[in-house]
Design an enzyme around this catalytic site. Structure first.
Site, mmCIF file in Angstrom:
data_model
loop_
_atom_site.group_PDB
_atom_site.id
_atom_site.type_symbol
_atom_site.label_atom_id
_atom_site.label_comp_id
_atom_site.label_asym_id
_atom_site.label_seq_id
_atom_site.Cartn_x
_atom_site.Cartn_y
_atom_site.Cartn_z
ATOM 1 C CG HIS A 73 -14.581 -17.630 10.390
ATOM 2 N ND1 HIS A 73 -14.710 -17.350 9.035
ATOM 3 C CD2 HIS A 73 -15.844 -17.882 10.843
ATOM 4 C CE1 HIS A 73 -15.993 -17.441 8.713
ATOM 5 N NE2 HIS A 73 -16.694 -17.771 9.794
ATOM 6 C CE LYS A 97 -1.133 9.157 2.863
ATOM 7 N NZ LYS A 97 -0.179 8.897 1.786
ATOM 8 C CD GLU A 143 -1.905 8.025 -0.954
ATOM 9 O OE1 GLU A 143 -1.442 6.941 -0.559
ATOM 10 O OE2 GLU A 143 -1.279 9.114 -0.853
ATOM 11 C CB CYS A 148 3.152 9.518 5.554
ATOM 12 S SG CYS A 148 4.729 9.439 4.701
ATOM 13 C CD GLU A 202 -11.824 -16.546 7.475
ATOM 14 O OE1 GLU A 202 -11.674 -17.730 7.804
ATOM 15 O OE2 GLU A 202 -12.825 -15.869 7.765
ATOM 16 C CE1 TYR A 243 2.578 4.274 -2.457
ATOM 17 C CE2 TYR A 243 3.716 4.630 -4.533
ATOM 18 C CZ TYR A 243 3.524 3.889 -3.387
ATOM 19 O OH TYR A 243 4.279 2.775 -3.160
ATOM 20 C CB CYS A 285 7.034 11.326 6.429
ATOM 21 S SG CYS A 285 5.919 10.075 7.111
#
Length: 485
Positions: free
Chosen positions: A462, A71, A207, A68, A467, A203, A63
């Site tokens: 908002h 990347k 990616e 991760c 939302e 993935y 990772c």
């Protein structure tokens, strides 16, 4: 007094209470939490290098060093291409030519993983964990053999052994496979490819397709199925595919590669349909294999499955009671936060007097394509498979406010899956900007057992995309239990 002496004699039988093989996310977490509970802990890891092999790795693991983190840094870098395009309609004016310095990004990425490698070492040291560099393998239920970098061999004993060696990228066995690279090398290329061919639909494949396309490369993405990202919600997979194409990536569904060969122009790629492409980089993103081959597991009775993954029970115990395993090496749910959870549960179980099973329900995840996809809970297909009552599906597809000005023809799509009997929200997904940041909050609601009524009663922020998750009032479709067959 007699009990105390017996306990001391028992502790003296071993060099350590816990010996961990592998200093990736799961191994480091388990080491630190175990030490925090009073255990005497050692951990071993291969010497640091950005590209892994049987003899090199590094504290921090996949990772931090070659997964991760680097990347995501490249995804950030690639995202600026779209930002520059979108900026014009917001009044920003600049010359047509915007230069991209790949070597500067590569240097900064490498500096960051070097920094994190140091951080992880300090975390271990500050926790009182003994760090050892070299290749560890199990030679007995309570014994580890460490081959140090200069070749000398040492043996250590431990009451418990934890294997956390992770996984490595695998290659497809076709003629010319040696001409392809994996994600390890892709993160450290000397130059950005002019034309990249990617094989895979998971993935890593989507990616890197987004990364290289964002940096100006021509990208051809090949995958075996009709849509990329098998295992995700089919509706969201369709959205991702459309977005990839919208960003200029050439998709080749139901297609694989049959041969690679070196030519004067580059690498000649031949597909199973007989088509040919010349590329300067071919990336195999076709899955990962557990790192178990060199651990001597069979000799000590640790069982593995046909992929090489270590078999464990609900508490991460292997077939040998004193040997445990967490993370990708067990091939349960291969995500960094899951390895962290498994490592923590291991420590509580073994040293905390609190037997704890990892909880794999409602674990959120994200695919950092551009724009990203993030989900938690069940897909529509999974919900139907498990349904005992009707399923209510709520969807929303809209143009994000930013895109109404920039003119980018890309919609954000959100989806909620609701069990009609309990009103529980059992699945959520989003493809659009900031999806992972939003989904992390939704995941908390899932852990709390939130109902659709509670979603509806929540006041939104908002203006925001988030939302929309609390304003979807109209059922898009109701799927009855009878009709699911």
């Amino acid at each position: 007094m007699a009990r105390k002496m017996l306990r001391e004699e028992e502790e003296q039988q071993y060099d350590f209470d816990l010996f961990v093989i592998g200093a990736g996310s799961g191994g480091v977490r388990a080491s630190r939490t175990s030490a925090g509970l009073g255990a005497k802990v050692a951990i071993c890891e291969l010497p640091f290098h950005p590209i892994s092999s049987d003899t090199i790795g590094g504290v921090g693991g996949t990772c931090v060093i070659r997964g991760c983190v680097p990347k995501k840094i490249l995804v950030y870098g690639a995202s600026f291409r779209g930002e520059f395009e979108d900026a014009r309609n917001f009044g920003w004016e600049f010359d047509e030519n915007i230069n991209f310095n790949w070597k500067k990004l590569l240097e900064n990425k490498t500096n960051e993983i070097n920094r994190l490698n140091g951080v992880y070492k300090r975390l271990l040291s500050n926790s009182g964990v003994t760090m050892l560099e070299g290749e560890g393998k199990v030679v007995g239920p309570h014994q580890v053999e460490l081959t140090e970098t200069e070749g000398s061999i040492r043996k250590y004993t431990a009451k418990h052994i934890l294997i956390a060696t992770g996984s490595r990228a695998q290659r497809v066995r076709i003629p010319g496979q040696e001409l392809a690279i994996t994600s390890d090398e892709a993160l450290s290329l000397e130059e950005v490819p002019k034309h990249a061919v990617i094989l895979g639909g998971g993935y890593i494949a989507v990616e890197f397709a987004s990364i290289w396309r964002g940096m100006g490369s021509t990208v051809d993405l090949f995958y075996r199925r009709e849509l990329p990202l098998r295992g995700f919600d089919d509706e969201m997979r369709t959205v991702v595919a459309k977005n990839l194409e919208g960003r200029g990536i050439n998709l080749h569904p139901n297609t694989t590669l049959s041969e690679l060969s070196k030519t004067n122009e580059g690498i000649k790629v031949v597909t199973d349909k007989g088509n040919e492409i010349i590329a300067d980089v071919v990336l195999f993103a076709t899955g990962r294999t557990p790192n178990t081959k060199r651990l001597n597991l069979e000799a000590v009775g640790v069982e593995t499955d046909k992929t090489g993954a270590i078999k464990v029970d609900e508490y991460s115990t292997t077939s040998v009671p004193s040997i445990w395993a967490v993370g990708d090496v067990t091939n349960r749910m291969n995500l960094t936060p899951v390895a962290l959870m498994e490592g923590t549960c291991f420590s509580k179980t073994v040293f905390g007097g609190e037997p704890t099973k990892p909880d794999y329900k409602d674990i959120p995840c994200a695919v950092f394509c551009i724009p990203p996809l993030s989900v938690v809970g069940l897909s529509e297909q999974q919900a139907l498979e498990q349904a005992k009552s009707d399923i209510l599906v709520y969807t929303s597809s809209f143009t994000p406010m930013k895109n109404t000005i920039s003119g980018r023809q890309e919609k954000t799509v959100m989806k909620l899956i609701v069990d009609s009997a309990s009103d529980r929200v059992i699945g959520a997904s989003m493809c659009g900007p900031d999806a992972p940041e939003i989904m992390q909050g939704i995941a908390v609601a899932f852990k709390c057992g939130a109902t659709k009524k509670q979603f509806d009663s929540t006041v939104g922020i908002h203006p925001s995309a988030a939302e929309e998750f609390v304003t979807m009032r109209t059922v898009t479709r109701r799927i009855t239990v009878e009709s699911k067959i």
